[in-house]
Design an enzyme around this catalytic site. Structure first.
Site, PDB file in Angstrom:
ATOM      1  N   GLU A   1       0.827  -1.215   0.000  1.00  0.00           N
ATOM      2  CA  GLU A   1       0.000   0.000   0.000  1.00  0.00           C
ATOM      3  C   GLU A   1       0.859   1.262   0.000  1.00  0.00           C
ATOM      4  O   GLU A   1       0.638   2.183   0.784  1.00  0.00           O
ATOM      5  CB  GLU A   1      -0.955  -0.013   1.199  1.00  0.00           C
ATOM      6  CG  GLU A   1      -1.897  -1.212   1.169  1.00  0.00           C
ATOM      7  CD  GLU A   1      -2.929  -1.228   2.282  1.00  0.00           C
ATOM      8  OE1 GLU A   1      -2.622  -0.724   3.372  1.00  0.00           O
ATOM      9  OE2 GLU A   1      -4.026  -1.746   2.034  1.00  0.00           O
TER      10      GLU A   1
ATOM     11  N   ASP B   1      -8.013  -9.090   4.419  1.00  0.00           N
ATOM     12  CA  ASP B   1      -7.772  -7.934   5.276  1.00  0.00           C
ATOM     13  C   ASP B   1      -8.779  -7.805   6.416  1.00  0.00           C
ATOM     14  O   ASP B   1      -9.647  -6.952   6.360  1.00  0.00           O
ATOM     15  CB  ASP B   1      -7.812  -6.660   4.426  1.00  0.00           C
ATOM     16  CG  ASP B   1      -7.298  -5.467   5.203  1.00  0.00           C
ATOM     17  OD1 ASP B   1      -6.771  -5.667   6.292  1.00  0.00           O
ATOM     18  OD2 ASP B   1      -7.439  -4.332   4.704  1.00  0.00           O
TER      19      ASP B   1
ATOM     20  N   GLU C   1     -12.315  -1.963  12.230  1.00  0.00           N
ATOM     21  CA  GLU C   1     -12.352  -1.270  10.938  1.00  0.00           C
ATOM     22  C   GLU C   1     -13.466  -1.800  10.043  1.00  0.00           C
ATOM     23  O   GLU C   1     -14.137  -1.035   9.357  1.00  0.00           O
ATOM     24  CB  GLU C   1     -10.988  -1.447  10.243  1.00  0.00           C
ATOM     25  CG  GLU C   1     -10.957  -0.927   8.822  1.00  0.00           C
ATOM     26  CD  GLU C   1      -9.605  -1.141   8.146  1.00  0.00           C
ATOM     27  OE1 GLU C   1      -8.660  -1.610   8.812  1.00  0.00           O
ATOM     28  OE2 GLU C   1      -9.497  -0.810   6.950  1.00  0.00           O
TER      29      GLU C   1
HETATM   30  O1  GCW Z   1      -6.824  -2.911   6.709  1.00  0.00           O
HETATM   31  C1  GCW Z   1      -5.952  -2.127   6.002  1.00  0.00           C
HETATM   32  C2  GCW Z   1      -6.269  -0.753   6.459  1.00  0.00           C
HETATM   33  C3  GCW Z   1      -5.102   0.207   6.380  1.00  0.00           C
HETATM   34  C4  GCW Z   1      -3.919  -0.451   7.077  1.00  0.00           C
HETATM   35  C5  GCW Z   1      -3.590  -1.743   6.352  1.00  0.00           C
HETATM   36  C6  GCW Z   1      -2.445  -2.510   7.002  1.00  0.00           C
HETATM   37  C7  GCW Z   1      -2.173   0.535   8.371  1.00  0.00           C
HETATM   38  O2  GCW Z   1      -7.355  -0.261   5.715  1.00  0.00           O
HETATM   39  O3  GCW Z   1      -5.493   1.393   7.015  1.00  0.00           O
HETATM   40  O4  GCW Z   1      -2.806   0.406   7.147  1.00  0.00           O
HETATM   41  O5  GCW Z   1      -4.691  -2.592   6.387  1.00  0.00           O
HETATM   42  O6  GCW Z   1      -2.725  -3.446   7.716  1.00  0.00           O
HETATM   43  O7  GCW Z   1      -1.300  -2.170   6.776  1.00  0.00           O
END
Ligand code: GCW
Length: 718
Positions: free
Chosen positions: A307, A381, A409
């Site tokens: 990311e 995720d 989240e």
């Molecule tokens: O779940 C996703 C989140 C990001 C997060 C990423 C990760 C810290 O939306 O906000 O970044 O995972 O775990 O690195």
């Protein structure tokens, strides 16, 4: 007469004031230490008249302070004091080295560094209770356990408890930015008031450490993995040191998220290539500097090439090259690297489910032994439900640590009541069949890959500056449960919920049991109203607040909910079998065989692994379309039942917390209904099927749901 009336009046006043002073807001978490009932008081009093412990050990001092605080709250007067001599009712708060225990042949060899024993014994003719570990940290955990026994109404007269954590590193990862914005944080700002540190140390830091120690958490990463390099400058390290000094007596080490490109940003180098000698020298000097300031520093957490974060791939190096370079710098000081396996790439058209495995599995055995590869519980995720990550069991020569997300989240932020213990239990007890049947995910992370190898579990913290710490009363349970599962990955979600409910709400089973029952089904309810039957990632863009199953226009395919549901006129679901992405091939053959076979795959994972026609019949006997609608409604119904249950607890729980939960349940019901309505409206527009009998049509049309925008939802990423 007047006199009597006045006395009664003033007694009432005092009582009233005291009662108000006791009005609870959740700040005390599960460490409320409320007065125990008279039966428990009578049992405890003769057994706990005073405590005896050595001086000069900050951790034992912390343990004794906690002991005194707990007993004062639970038993009241006369206060239980520290004394230097033994006697009946003494509680020895000490370590294996104590001369008082000499010749007792206690099983300290079974406790490791952080375990403890609690034993009712006769020492020099006195009836005492011994609480001791090999280190002060073990003793501190023992004291918390002993207090919990009193708190939860257990007998303490014939104790013979031995316990030790099954994992070594039990760490909270805070995704807190240096400006106090918390990524995916729903409990206010960051707890860390960096601007005022190091000179002002908020007393909350100590209460935070107490809470962590009470559940065995022994590590903290205070800064976000999507981090700035500044945290590694001398100025910021002094702030970190201030936290570390406060945490040390509670057995907690500080680790830092390290930005891989720090040599460029802080050191002015042209490269951060992990094989470049100048880069290697820069990190070595930086690590040496950190240890000069923070001698018991734990090590680094790294998110690399994921990311948008920098990493070794920027220089065509592997994750092992990157991790090992940092590990070599940390090794002389005893530090470790927690290297995250959460990677997927923009250029890669492969099913996102497969990417981390593809990248990491071939690196098995290539990491230094002070590196832990940190793997999320599922391959996508932190979804409300995911099958376990295929890396577990597939890297037998590499220590893997579990990463759970405590902050919700994808499960309704702080307002939805969703107890995550059941989700973690489901992930931990999943059978990897690697190397053979009966090797669960918990076994994989518990068993060191070779003698002396590190083991661990990380939880993405849900803690912030809110008075109740976690944004809601019930999210405290997830912090609590994380500690318990990190201590013992084989824990039972049910037992953990029960302990928490007793400590946090009431020992009255008429209160605690309904609360436990609400908690146990709560995560499944979220799955039902958000992503039933194995759907994943149907959340709105960016903030992930609310439904967005129709979203399909985002730049990267795997950011779009439509990528995950793959719903069209013919059917729904992601084919991850041989005819599709074949992600199943990353699991052991037995797992792949079970989940790949439509006849045996459980409905809860159906659409995760299979694309099926709308008429396909699930195990319920319904068509997948009818079942989907049924599940959405089941989720909403569960929330309604929680509301009704909570209403019945009115008056049995302190008013303020009761009202807060009541109102949050109302929010949850509204939002669960929103999820249900919007999802059904969208999928019906695709399936073109009528709703099954008895299920109401969404009150609005699809465009209405699509038009909902919530740009200021909290916790957004940067
Ligand atoms: O779940 C996703 C989140 C990001 C997060 C990423 C990760 C810290 O939306 O906000 O970044 O995972 O775990 O690195």
């Amino acid at each position: 007469m007047w006199r009597i009336l006045l006395t009664i009046l003033s007694a009432l006043l005092v009582f009233g004031v005291a009662n108000q002073a006791c009005a609870e807001d959740g700040y005390q978490l599960w460490l409320r230490y409320q007065p125990v009932d008279s039966a428990q008081k009578m049992r405890v009093e003769p057994l706990v008249t005073h405590y005896v412990g050595p001086s000069g050990n900050a951790t034992i001092d912390a343990a004794m302070d906690e002991f005194a605080r707990g007993l004062k709250g639970m038993i009241g007067t006369p206060p239980v004091r520290r004394e230097t001599v033994m006697g009946d009712g003494a509680v020895l708060i000490t370590t294996a080295a104590s001369p008082l225990l000499k010749g007792m042949a206690l099983p300290f060899d079974k406790l490791g560094k952080e375990g403890f024993l609690i034993r009712s014994a006769t020492v020099s003719g006195h009836r005492v209770t011994i609480i001791a570990g090999n280190s002060g940290g073990g003793t501190l955990y023992g004291v918390f356990r002993f207090l919990k026994l009193i708190q939860t109404d257990q007998p303490i007269d014939r104790l013979d408890i031995l316990d030790a954590p099954k994992l070594q590193v039990r760490v909270l990862d805070h995704w807190d930015n240096l400006d106090r914005h918390v990524e995916r944080g729903y409990a206010g700002q960051s707890l860390w008031d960096w601007q005022k540190l190091p000179l002002y140390k908020d007393p909350r830091y100590t209460d935070y450490a107490r809470a962590n120690a009470s559940i065995g958490i022994n590590g903290v990463v205070p800064n976000n993995v999507n981090g700035k390099a500044e945290i590694l400058t001398a100025e910021w390290l002094e702030k970190v040191k201030a936290l570390d000094d406060l945490f040390r007596p509670y057995g907690i080490k500080v680790y830092l998220s390290a930005r891989f490109s720090a040599p460029i940003e802080l050191g002015g180098l042209k490269t951060a290539d992990p094989l470049d000698p100048v880069v290697i020298a820069w990190w070595k000097a930086k690590v040496d500097e950190i240890y000069r300031i923070i001698p018991d520093f734990g090590g680094f957490l790294v998110k690399a090439n994921s990311e948008g974060q920098p990493g070794p791939a920027d220089y065509k190096r592997t994750h092992a090259d990157g991790a090992n370079m940092l590990a070599d710098a940390l090794r002389p000081h005893g530090g470790i690297v927690m290297w995250r396996a959460f990677v997927y790439s923009a250029e890669n058209a492969e099913d996102r489910h497969k990417q981390a495995f593809t990248e990491f599995q071939p690196l098995d055995g290539k990491f230094r032994d002070n590196v832990l590869v940190q793997v999320k519980n599922g391959a996508i995720d932190f979804q409300p439900r995911e099958p376990f990550h295929p890396l577990f069991g597939a890297m037998p020569r590499t220590p893997l640590m579990m990463e759970f997300q405590i902050t919700k989240e994808y499960l309704g932020f702080a307002t939805h009541l969703a107890y995550l213990g059941t989700m973690w239990e489901e992930a931990l007890e999943a059978d990897t069949f690697r190397p053979a049947k009966g090797s669960t995910v918990a076994d994989v992370i518990e068993k060191p890959v070779d003698a002396g190898a590190v083991t661990g579990m990380a939880g993405v913290a849900n803690i912030g500056s809110d008075f109740n710490w976690t944004g809601s009363q019930f999210d405290q349970a997830n912090w609590y449960a994380f500690g318990r599962f990190a201590w013992d990955p084989q824990s039972s979600a049910d037992d953990v919920a029960r302990d928490w409910a007793h400590m946090t709400w009431s020992n009255d089973p008429a209160v605690a049991e309904p609360i436990v029952r609400m908690m146990i089904g709560s995560r499944e309810a979220v799955v039902d109203y958000m992503t039933p039957l194995g759907l994943g990632h149907q959340m709105a863009t960016g903030h992930h607040y609310g439904p967005g199953p129709w979203v399909s226009e985002l730049a990267r395919p795997e950011w779009n909910p439509t990528y995950y549901a793959k719903a069209d006129a013919n059917g729904i679901g992601f084919d991850r079998t041989k005819t599709g992405s074949d992600a199943l091939a990353q699991y052991a053959p037995q797992v792949a065989a079970e989940w790949g076979d439509l006849k045996i795959v459980p409905d809860r994972l159906l659409l995760w692994f299979h694309h099926v026609p709308w008429d396909y019949r699930t195990k319920s006997g319904r068509t997948v379309w009818d079942d989907l609608v049924t599940q959405y409604d089941a989720g909403v119904d569960y929330v309604k039942r929680m509301q009704a249950q909570w209403d019945r607890l009115k008056g049995k729980i302190d008013q303020r917390r009761w009202e807060e939960v009541r109102d949050f349940l109302a929010i949850q019901r509204k939002e669960a209904t929103w999820w249900r309505d919007a999802s059904i409206a969208y999928f019906q527009s695709v399936s073109k099927r009528p709703l099954p009998a008895g299920h109401a049509a969404p009150p609005r049309d699809l465009d209405w749901y699509k038009a909902i925008r919530t740009p200021y939802a909290p916790g957004r990423g940067e």
